[in-house]
Write a protein that holds these residues in place. Structure first.
Motif, PDB file in Angstrom:
ATOM      1  N   TYR A 131       0.835  -1.200   0.000  1.00 40.34           N
ATOM      2  CA  TYR A 131       0.000   0.000   0.000  1.00 40.34           C
ATOM      3  C   TYR A 131       0.871   1.253   0.000  1.00 40.34           C
ATOM      4  N   GLN A 132       0.490   2.237  -0.801  1.00 36.40           N
ATOM      5  CA  GLN A 132       1.192   3.517  -0.868  1.00 36.40           C
ATOM      6  C   GLN A 132       0.285   4.613  -0.320  1.00 36.40           C
ATOM      7  N   PRO A 134      -1.212   8.247   0.659  1.00 37.13           N
ATOM      8  CA  PRO A 134      -1.197   9.577   0.030  1.00 37.13           C
ATOM      9  C   PRO A 134      -0.131  10.470   0.669  1.00 37.13           C
ATOM     10  N   TYR A 139       3.384   6.830  -3.467  1.00 36.85           N
ATOM     11  CA  TYR A 139       2.036   7.161  -3.936  1.00 36.85           C
ATOM     12  C   TYR A 139       2.103   7.992  -5.215  1.00 36.85           C
ATOM     13  N   SER A 140       3.024   8.960  -5.243  1.00 33.69           N
ATOM     14  CA  SER A 140       3.165   9.817  -6.424  1.00 33.69           C
ATOM     15  C   SER A 140       3.545   8.997  -7.644  1.00 33.69           C
ATOM     16  N   VAL A 142       3.182   5.640  -8.185  1.00 29.63           N
ATOM     17  CA  VAL A 142       2.127   4.701  -8.568  1.00 29.63           C
ATOM     18  C   VAL A 142       0.975   5.407  -9.267  1.00 29.63           C
ATOM     19  N   ASN A 143       0.705   6.639  -8.864  1.00 27.57           N
ATOM     20  CA  ASN A 143      -0.439   7.366  -9.411  1.00 27.57           C
ATOM     21  C   ASN A 143      -0.088   8.263 -10.590  1.00 27.57           C
ATOM     22  N   GLY A 144       1.023   7.953 -11.268  1.00 25.73           N
ATOM     23  CA  GLY A 144       1.287   8.546 -12.570  1.00 25.73           C
ATOM     24  C   GLY A 144       2.068   9.836 -12.619  1.00 25.73           C
ATOM     25  N   TYR A 163       2.125  -2.535 -10.030  1.00 26.36           N
ATOM     26  CA  TYR A 163       1.664  -2.570  -8.639  1.00 26.36           C
ATOM     27  C   TYR A 163       0.893  -3.866  -8.390  1.00 26.36           C
TER      28      TYR A 163
END
Length: 303
Positions: A131-132, A134, A139-140, A142-144, A163
């Motif tokens: 889990y990443q 926020p 998180y940055s 993984v979320n593009g 992921y």
């Protein structure tokens, strides 16, 4: 056999060789395993040693495999990097390899050095197995995010990003329900204090419906008093929190992140400077990066 995350991944890498009904998969696996597999995490290395020293606790069929010379946590090409110098050397070696590194959200530790040296490379693959949260570097990515800042330097994200949720370090809903069912004397009440809000609500309802146990999901700043004699739970205090993040809080968060960047850069620069083979142009490059970080700090202070 219960594994930690690193040990489970090593086990899966090793056991893939047993796939017999897929020629294409076997060909790809054989190609992949020509590369070395590095475990680059002091804690994961120590944990692996604990597993190896307690093979008598493994499941019976695993113990039988070990007796036959097939330890699931040992295979050709598997290497453990104990020192910071060994870890650093991985990023200077252009030979294709698999690096298993720690700090699941990429905020501290050796993983940041590996990301700095591989995120920009379209031939690299960064595989996240947990889990990443926020606000974290992981998180940055993984979320593009197209670029991220590591050690004060903007790094382009050109690598392939993957992921897998199945290796989370936390129990899933089924695991948590099984934990509750395992009690001979069931708890009278359960507080859910970890996890995403939607997931907490779903799990809380499932616990109430299937077990009849009361569930409370506390909000920030709430204080509860538990009266065991009267079997009563009462909220006694609550701190009101503004919905919007204040500028003061944001400044403190940015300051803490900047301090962490400085600590990481300190470790990184010291390793470089102590390298007797370092060239003059490398020393110049390091000096320029420090100047850039100084400017960022001055901008924060004067801004």
């Amino acid at each position: 056999m219960q594994y930690g995350r690193t040990q489970e991944i090593l086990y899966e890498i090793n056991k893939r060789k047993e796939v017999k009904d897929d020629d294409e998969f076997r060909r790809k696996y054989k190609t992949l395993m020509k590369s070395n597999v590095y475990v680059d995490s002091p804690l994961a290395i120590s944990a692996t040693e604990v597993f190896k020293e307690n093979t008598n606790l493994f499941e019976e069929h695993i113990q039988e495999e070990i007796m036959q010379g097939d330890n699931p946590l040992e295979f050709p090409g598997l290497k453990f990097t104990q020192t910071a110098e060994e870890s650093k050397a991985l990023n200077e070696d252009a030979t294709p390899s698999i690096i298993i590194s720690a700090s699941g959200m990429c905020e501290v530790g050796r993983i940041k050095h590996h990301l700095k040296h591989n995120l920009w490379n379209p031939k690299s693959t960064i595989l996240f197995v947990g889990y990443q949260a926020p606000g974290t570097l992981g998180y940055s990515i993984v979320n593009g995010a197209k670029t991220v800042k590591i050690f004060g330097e903007e790094i382009a994200v050109n690598a392939r990003i993957e992921y897998i949720e199945g290796y989370s370090g936390h129990a899933d809903q089924e695991g948590l329900m099984n934990f509750i069912y395992s009690f001979i004397n069931k708890p009278k009440h359960i507080f859910l204090v970890h996890g995403e809000t939607d997931s907490q609500d779903i799990l809380g309802e499932k616990i109430r419906t299937e077990t009849g146990i009361g569930v409370t999901i506390p909000e920030f700043g709430e204080t509860y008093e538990i009266n065991q004699i009267e079997e009563r739970i009462e909220m006694t205090h609550k701190i009101e929190r503004k919905v919007a993040k204040t500028l003061r809080t944001e400044i403190m968060e940015r300051l803490e992140k900047l301090k962490q960047e400085i600590r990481d850069m300190d470790s990184y620069v010291r390793q470089d400077i102590e390298d007797s083979t370092l060239k003059d142009e490398d020393i110049f490059r390091i000096n320029e990066k420090i100047k850039e970080l100084e400017k960022q700090i001055i901008n924060v202070i004067e801004g």
